[in-house]
Design a protein around this motif. Structure first.
Motif, mmCIF file in Angstrom:
data_model
loop_
_atom_site.group_PDB
_atom_site.id
_atom_site.type_symbol
_atom_site.label_atom_id
_atom_site.label_comp_id
_atom_site.label_asym_id
_atom_site.label_seq_id
_atom_site.Cartn_x
_atom_site.Cartn_y
_atom_site.Cartn_z
ATOM 1 N N SER A 1 1.653 7.184 4.676
ATOM 2 C CA SER A 1 1.428 5.958 3.945
ATOM 3 C C SER A 1 1.765 4.605 4.994
ATOM 4 O O SER A 1 2.753 4.614 5.716
ATOM 5 C CB SER A 1 2.056 5.847 2.848
ATOM 6 O OG SER A 1 1.993 4.711 2.026
ATOM 7 N N LEU B 1 0.933 13.531 4.359
ATOM 8 C CA LEU B 1 0.248 12.295 4.084
ATOM 9 C C LEU B 1 1.125 11.335 4.758
ATOM 10 O O LEU B 1 2.248 11.223 4.734
ATOM 11 C CB LEU B 1 0.675 12.132 2.545
ATOM 12 C CG LEU B 1 -0.004 13.297 1.455
ATOM 13 C CD1 LEU B 1 0.497 12.829 0.298
ATOM 14 C CD2 LEU B 1 -1.654 13.194 1.671
ATOM 15 N N HIS C 1 -3.499 6.409 5.600
ATOM 16 C CA HIS C 1 -3.831 5.388 4.555
ATOM 17 C C HIS C 1 -5.101 4.609 5.217
ATOM 18 O O HIS C 1 -5.274 4.620 6.466
ATOM 19 C CB HIS C 1 -2.870 4.357 4.724
ATOM 20 C CG HIS C 1 -3.128 3.139 3.713
ATOM 21 N ND1 HIS C 1 -3.463 3.224 2.263
ATOM 22 C CD2 HIS C 1 -3.450 1.770 4.161
ATOM 23 C CE1 HIS C 1 -4.114 1.985 2.172
ATOM 24 N NE2 HIS C 1 -3.867 1.176 3.051
ATOM 25 N N ASN D 1 -10.740 0.062 0.750
ATOM 26 C CA ASN D 1 -9.139 0.093 0.838
ATOM 27 C C ASN D 1 -8.828 0.033 -0.532
ATOM 28 O O ASN D 1 -8.691 -1.057 -1.231
ATOM 29 C CB ASN D 1 -8.854 -0.962 1.883
ATOM 30 C CG ASN D 1 -7.356 -1.233 1.548
ATOM 31 O OD1 ASN D 1 -6.450 -0.340 1.204
ATOM 32 N ND2 ASN D 1 -6.619 -2.268 2.240
ATOM 33 N N MET E 1 3.947 6.346 -2.704
ATOM 34 C CA MET E 1 4.748 7.220 -1.815
ATOM 35 C C MET E 1 5.949 6.836 -2.153
ATOM 36 O O MET E 1 6.893 7.714 -2.122
ATOM 37 C CB MET E 1 4.115 6.969 -0.468
ATOM 38 C CG MET E 1 4.757 7.918 0.529
ATOM 39 S SD MET E 1 4.377 9.814 -0.199
ATOM 40 C CE MET E 1 2.814 10.064 -0.080
ATOM 41 N N THR E 2 6.263 5.460 -2.146
ATOM 42 C CA THR E 2 7.602 4.845 -2.588
ATOM 43 C C THR E 2 7.984 5.542 -3.977
ATOM 44 O O THR E 2 9.435 5.867 -4.015
ATOM 45 C CB THR E 2 7.738 3.631 -2.442
ATOM 46 O OG1 THR E 2 7.355 2.968 -1.433
ATOM 47 C CG2 THR E 2 9.270 2.976 -2.735
ATOM 48 N N SER F 1 -2.649 1.006 -2.675
ATOM 49 C CA SER F 1 -1.397 2.193 -3.189
ATOM 50 C C SER F 1 -2.006 3.223 -3.493
ATOM 51 O O SER F 1 -1.442 4.314 -3.584
ATOM 52 C CB SER F 1 -0.531 1.627 -4.139
ATOM 53 O OG SER F 1 -1.143 1.210 -5.461
ATOM 54 N N THR F 2 -3.188 3.447 -4.096
ATOM 55 C CA THR F 2 -3.597 4.587 -4.784
ATOM 56 C C THR F 2 -4.658 5.650 -3.625
ATOM 57 O O THR F 2 -4.965 6.622 -3.888
ATOM 58 C CB THR F 2 -4.836 4.144 -5.881
ATOM 59 O OG1 THR F 2 -5.906 3.509 -5.127
ATOM 60 C CG2 THR F 2 -4.388 3.301 -6.738
ATOM 61 N N THR F 3 -4.605 5.092 -2.420
ATOM 62 C CA THR F 3 -5.470 5.640 -1.412
ATOM 63 C C THR F 3 -5.288 7.166 -1.179
ATOM 64 O O THR F 3 -6.317 7.897 -1.372
ATOM 65 C CB THR F 3 -5.457 4.816 0.135
ATOM 66 O OG1 THR F 3 -6.020 3.521 -0.033
ATOM 67 C CG2 THR F 3 -6.350 5.511 0.941
ATOM 68 N N LEU F 4 -4.048 7.465 -0.951
ATOM 69 C CA LEU F 4 -3.586 8.895 -0.467
ATOM 70 C C LEU F 4 -3.904 9.813 -1.650
ATOM 71 O O LEU F 4 -4.441 10.870 -1.519
ATOM 72 C CB LEU F 4 -2.191 8.940 -0.221
ATOM 73 C CG LEU F 4 -1.719 8.145 1.087
ATOM 74 C CD1 LEU F 4 -0.319 8.263 1.531
ATOM 75 C CD2 LEU F 4 -2.868 8.548 2.236
ATOM 76 N N CYS G 1 0.844 -1.100 0.019
ATOM 77 C CA CYS G 1 0.035 -0.008 0.050
ATOM 78 C C CYS G 1 0.856 1.345 -0.124
ATOM 79 O O CYS G 1 0.161 2.292 -0.129
ATOM 80 C CB CYS G 1 -1.159 -0.086 1.155
ATOM 81 S SG CYS G 1 -2.291 -1.212 1.257
ATOM 82 N N ALA G 2 2.191 1.235 0.193
ATOM 83 C CA ALA G 2 3.098 2.207 0.128
ATOM 84 C C ALA G 2 3.714 2.564 -1.127
ATOM 85 O O ALA G 2 4.811 3.441 -1.261
ATOM 86 C CB ALA G 2 3.962 2.170 1.391
#
Length: 327
Positions: free
Chosen positions: A326, A324, A263, A297, A128-129, A300-303, A124-125
């Motif tokens: 993550s 933000l 997240h 949920n 952001m990575t 990875s796209t959530t934020l 999920c990160a």
């Protein structure tokens, strides 16, 4: 010329049209007669978006990438690099592709012919990575700009869970929280030192890696996710300490932000995260924006889904400062 800051120059979003409610999912559970769980009450998730039969990670990512370009001053041919960060990797329905990289298909279809490319898989990160790496590349002068994109077609794990969950403590229950979505952003050097990204910091807690695993189901061989969320929540204390350390490092505090966005595995967990992170600075309330109630949920796209909708609906305004988080 040394670049002081990079920025998110534009955002893109795509969500499938189909909506599936939590009530519908629970009704469809093969063994639902043995369960008396109010999953909507537990999670705070009312509904989520669901891919059509023809939609894949690739098509969802492409729709988000095209939307991002529509909102940008750049064209595809101007991009120096394309980074794909999705967990799911389907180019055709029910066909998982590990190699070649998904970013190869995306940049080719966009027409970003001069762009380099690579994929990142960091759960999920992921996005952001991608932001972390692209930010470093821009500031180092390796590229002038780039796109990070993710297309999450993760509802196959929910379909598996619906067929296979066999009790109130089944480790596939977390799979019922997911929804499909695509997000993208273009990053470049900020023309204004007062606009842009102040810092991006990441930490890995490898000790907890085995507590959430995506794999073929041992029952059917279909995509599934098994999770032990109660044990996973122990890691929040480390995240809280990490956040507190970085706020001190960059001489800022939570009350300096207009929004703190975390997240969102579930709506209720997002609120718990805020409580835990805020407790470090003895804050009882942190302003936030939510997506879990209506989208579930989205991994990875959530934020960036939240950022996009916050801007679209004028909740985020010019000059706002956003943190933000993550996970």
């Amino acid at each position: 010329m040394m670049i002081v800051k990079s920025r998110f120059e534009s955002l893109g979003l795509y969500v499938p049209e189909k909506e599936v409610t939590t009530a519908e999912l629970m009704h469809d559970l093969k063994n639902n007669t043995e369960l008396s769980i109010d999953f909507e009450e537990i999670t705070g998730i009312r509904k989520r978006r669901w891919r059509s039969e023809d939609e894949t990670s690739y098509t969802i990512a492409m729709n988000a990438a095209r939307d991002c370009l529509r909102n940008s001053r750049y064209r595809a041919r101007d991009l120096d690099i394309v980074i794909s960060t999705s967990i799911s990797r389907t180019v055709k329905p029910n066909t998982y592709c590990l190699d070649p990289a998904l970013s190869v298909f995306i940049k080719k279809e966009l027409g970003a012919h001069k762009a380099g490319n690579f994929d990142i898989n960091n759960a999920c990160a992921g996005m952001m990575t991608g932001a972390y790496l692209l930010n470093a590349m821009i500031k180092a002068g390796v590229v002038k700009n780039g796109m990070v994109v993710s297309g999450e077609a993760i509802t196959p794990i929910a379909e598996t869970a619906v067929r296979e969950i066999n009790g109130p403590f089944d480790e596939q229950f977390a799979s019922l929280t997911v929804g499909d979505a695509g997000s993208a952003f273009i990053m470049d050097a900020s023309p204004d030192e007062n606009e842009g990204i102040d810092f991006i910091e990441l930490m890995t807690l490898a000790h907890y890696a085995q507590l959430v695993i995506g794999k073929p189901s041992e029952i059917s061989g279909n995509p599934c996710m098994v999770a032990r969320p109660k044990e996973l929540h122990e890691s929040l204390v480390y995240g809280s300490l990490f956040l507190d350390g970085n706020l001190k490092k960059y001489n800022t505090s939570l009350d300096q932000y207009n929004y703190v966005i975390v997240h969102q595995v579930t709506a209720k967990m997002a609120k718990l995260y805020l409580k835990v992170f805020g407790a470090v600075n003895h804050m009882e309330h942190l302003p936030t924006l939510m997506s879990a109630e209506d989208y579930g949920n989205t991994a990875s796209t959530t934020l960036f889904l939240i950022l996009y909708n916050g801007l679209k609906h004028h909740k985020i305004r010019k000059g706002d400062k956003i943190l933000l988080i993550s996970l």
